[in-house]
Every structure is written in structure tokens, then in C-alpha cells.
Design a protein around this motif. Structure first.
Motif, short mmCIF file in Angstrom:
data_model
loop_
_atom_site.label_atom_id
_atom_site.label_comp_id
_atom_site.label_asym_id
_atom_site.label_seq_id
_atom_site.Cartn_x
_atom_site.Cartn_y
_atom_site.Cartn_z
N LYS A 179 -3.65 -2.57 -7.40
CA LYS A 179 -4.88 -2.73 -6.71
C LYS A 179 -5.24 -4.12 -6.68
O LYS A 179 -5.70 -4.66 -5.62
N GLU A 225 -2.97 -5.88 -4.36
CA GLU A 225 -3.44 -5.39 -2.92
C GLU A 225 -4.44 -6.35 -2.39
O GLU A 225 -4.42 -6.73 -1.29
N GLN A 284 0.72 -1.15 0.02
CA GLN A 284 -0.18 -0.05 -0.04
C GLN A 284 0.73 1.25 -0.02
O GLN A 284 0.51 2.18 -0.83
N ILE A 289 1.94 1.79 -3.62
CA ILE A 289 0.73 2.19 -4.28
C ILE A 289 0.36 3.66 -4.27
O ILE A 289 0.14 4.48 -5.19
N TYR A 340 -1.46 1.11 -11.64
CA TYR A 340 -2.16 1.31 -10.57
C TYR A 340 -3.32 0.31 -10.32
O TYR A 340 -3.37 -0.16 -9.38
N ASN A 341 -3.91 0.16 -11.39
CA ASN A 341 -4.97 -1.12 -11.37
C ASN A 341 -4.35 -2.18 -11.12
O ASN A 341 -4.81 -3.12 -10.25
#
Ligand code: ZN
Length: 312
Positions: A165, A168, A35, A38, A161-162
Motif C-alpha cells: 500500500k 501504491e 493494484q 495488491i 499488504y501494508n
């Protein structure tokens, strides 16, 4: 007077509960690291394809390293909890010994290490399995699943980014993943800590059962064992049977000392000792043995037991 192995029963529950949180915590640390990364990503979504691949590679590498570190920590945690479990059994046994008048037999710790080793090395299961190989096999699978999540993201032309995620969500032990997750990433686990939790509970449970049997099997005053389920609606049919059926003509749930079945993975049952002699009768038998008088066959059994005790 409390039952001789009641403290260990309580400790089994405490250790398992503490361990569940510890394992979740280990994955939450991995999540936290990811995180943190990110948060630096949100403004980098318009990078070139080359840079994107480079970035994903380095992110994956870091996640893999963190996952390896987490699994190393996991192995240590589980072994530590197995040690604690065996220590609780030895403590109960010592109280029991003192009550019988054997004051001089204290634990040296070697027996504890032997039992933990026997369970963790897979000797108990007579196979090629071991705690370490199970953890590292699972680690390999997780790295594989991480690879597939990244590959799928690239294929679907997702931004860094995706993809991050998705990762994550994968490592988050608190994330709820439904069938959409499994459709998107077939074969990818829905609960990051499921295997580890199952393994950890099984290890502590088997360390509990093994050490319980080890310290009691030659005790001449313990006649048999009793299988006890945790009660409630979640107890499985096998354990219900073990608790309630009279398999050996000794009573429901009572097993000869060499016939106690090994609890199944994820098992949460406990074990008790069956003693029919009163405390006074036991004290008299020990006194007779000490003086070399009384029942010869009992004295022989006590001799053997005392010899065996030196291992603990
Ligand atoms: Zn069961």
C-alpha cells in the motif's frame, strides 16, 4: 491575416497539455498493475518471515520492470511530442513561404530530426546532459526510493499488504503526499511524475524555440523576435523582464535574431516575428530578386535565405 507563427503557438499549448495527460497515464498504468497484485495480497498477511521477504522481492522486481517500461515509454512520448512541435513550426513556415511567393520549398523532414536531436542530445546545452540520461538517471532514483520504502517497511515490521500500500501511494500520480510522507520516507518524492513532467515540458519548449529560430533566422523579411509571456500571475520575474524591458533599443521584449535567450526549464513563453515591411513590399522585393533587378543587398540576403531553405 493571422500572425505567421500563430498556429505553432497554439500547438505548443495543445502538445504540452496532451503530454501532461500522457505522462500521468503512463504512471497510472504502473499503478494499475500494482493494484491488481495488491488485490491478491489481502489474505496473505499472516505469511512466514521467509515467505514475506520472498514475496516482497518478487513484487519489487515486477514494479521495477514496470517502471523501466514506463520510462522507456516516456522517452518515446517526449520525442514524439518534440517531433510534433517542430512539425507545427515547419507548417507555419511553409504557409509563410507560400505567402511570399516561394512555392517550391517544402520540408523534407531532415531538419526536423536534426532539431529534435540537437535538443534531446544536449548539444543545445553544451554539456554532458541528454534527454535519455536524464530519464534513466531519474529512473535509477525512483528504484532507489522504492527500495527504501520496502526496507523501511521490513524494519518497521509491516506486513506485505501494508508495504504494498505504501508503494501504491508512491507510484500513484494522483495521491496527495504531505509532510508525513516525507517524514516516513525521507528523500522520497511527493509527486511521482514531477521530474518527468518538468523534463517533458522543457523539451517541447526548447524544440519549439529552436525550430522557430532555425526557420526564421535567415529570413531577410523578419527583422527581430518578440518575447511573449503566457500572461497572468504565474509568469516569473525573469520572463516578465524579457517581455517588458527594452534590452536592445528595439522596443520592449524585442530581440535581435541572434540574441533570443533560451527559455528556462518549465518555460511557457512564446515567440513572435517582427516584420516591418508590408506584404506588398515583400512581394515586390521577391519579384525584383526573381528578375535580378532592384536592391542588390536585399537580393544577396534572399540568395542566402533560399540556399538555407533547401535544408528544410
Ligand atoms: Zn519564466
Amino acid at each position: 491575416m493571422p500572425k505567421p507563427f500563430e498556429y505553432a503557438q497554439g500547438m505548443r499549448n495543445k502538445i504540452v497539455e496532451k503530454q501532461r495527460k500522457e505522462i500521468k497515464g503512463i504512471y497510472l498504468e504502473v499503478l494499475k498493475e500494482l493494484q491488481d497484485e495488491i488485490t491478491t495480497l489481502s489474505y496473505k498477511d499472516d505469511m512466514s518471515e521467509n515467505l514475506k521477504i520472498k514475496y516482497l522481492k518478487s513484487m519489487k522486481k515486477e514494479l521495477e520492470e514496470n517502471m523501466r517500461y514506463a520510462d522507456k515509454k516516456m522517452e518515446k512520448t517526449i520525442r514524439g511530442n518534440m517531433d510534433n512541435m517542430v512539425t507545427a513550426i515547419l507548417k507555419d513556415n511553409q504557409t509563410f513561404l507560400k505567402g511570399m511567393g516561394f512555392h517550391d520549398y517544402m520540408s523534407n523532414g531532415k531538419a526536423m530530426r536534426d532539431i529534435v536531436e540537437r535538443v534531446a542530445s544536449g548539444n543545445l546545452y553544451k554539456g554532458k546532459w541528454s534527454l535519455s540520461s536524464a530519464i534513466w538517471g531519474d529512473n535509477k532514483q525512483k528504484l532507489n526510493e522504492i527500495n527504501k520504502i520496502v526496507a523501511k517497511g521490513i524494519m518497521k515490521n509491516k506486513g506485505v499488504y501494508n508495504i504494498a500500500k505504501d508503494l501504491e501511494r508512491y507510484v500513484n500520480p494522483r495521491a496527495r503526499k504531505n509532510y508525513n510522507w516525507s517524514n516516513m520516507f525521507p528523500g522520497s518524492r511527493r509527486k511521482i511524475d514531477y521530474n518527468a513532467q518538468r523534463l517533458a515540458r522543457t523539451m517541447v519548449q526548447h524544440a519549439y524555440e529552436e525550430s522557430f529560430v532555425a526557420v526564421t533566422k535567415n529570413n531577410p523579411f523578419i527583422e527581430a523576435y518578440q518575447w511573449i509571456t503566457s500572461g497572468g500571475s504565474r509568469v516569473c520575474a525573469l520572463c516578465m523582464d524579457r517581455e517588458s524591458v527594452d534590452h536592445y533599443g528595439l522596443g520592449p521584449g524585442i530581440y535581435p535574431k541572434d540574441k533570443l535567450p533560451l527559455d528556462h526549464p518549465n518555460g511557457m513563453c512564446t515567440f513572435d516575428v517582427v516584420i516591418t515591411m508590408s506584404n506588398d513590399e515583400i512581394a515586390d522585393a521577391v519579384a525584383d530578386w526573381y528578375l535580378g533587378v532592384g536592391d542588390k543587398s536585399m537580393n544577396k540576403k534572399i540568395d542566402k535565405y533560399v540556399k538555407d531553405l533547401k535544408k528544410f
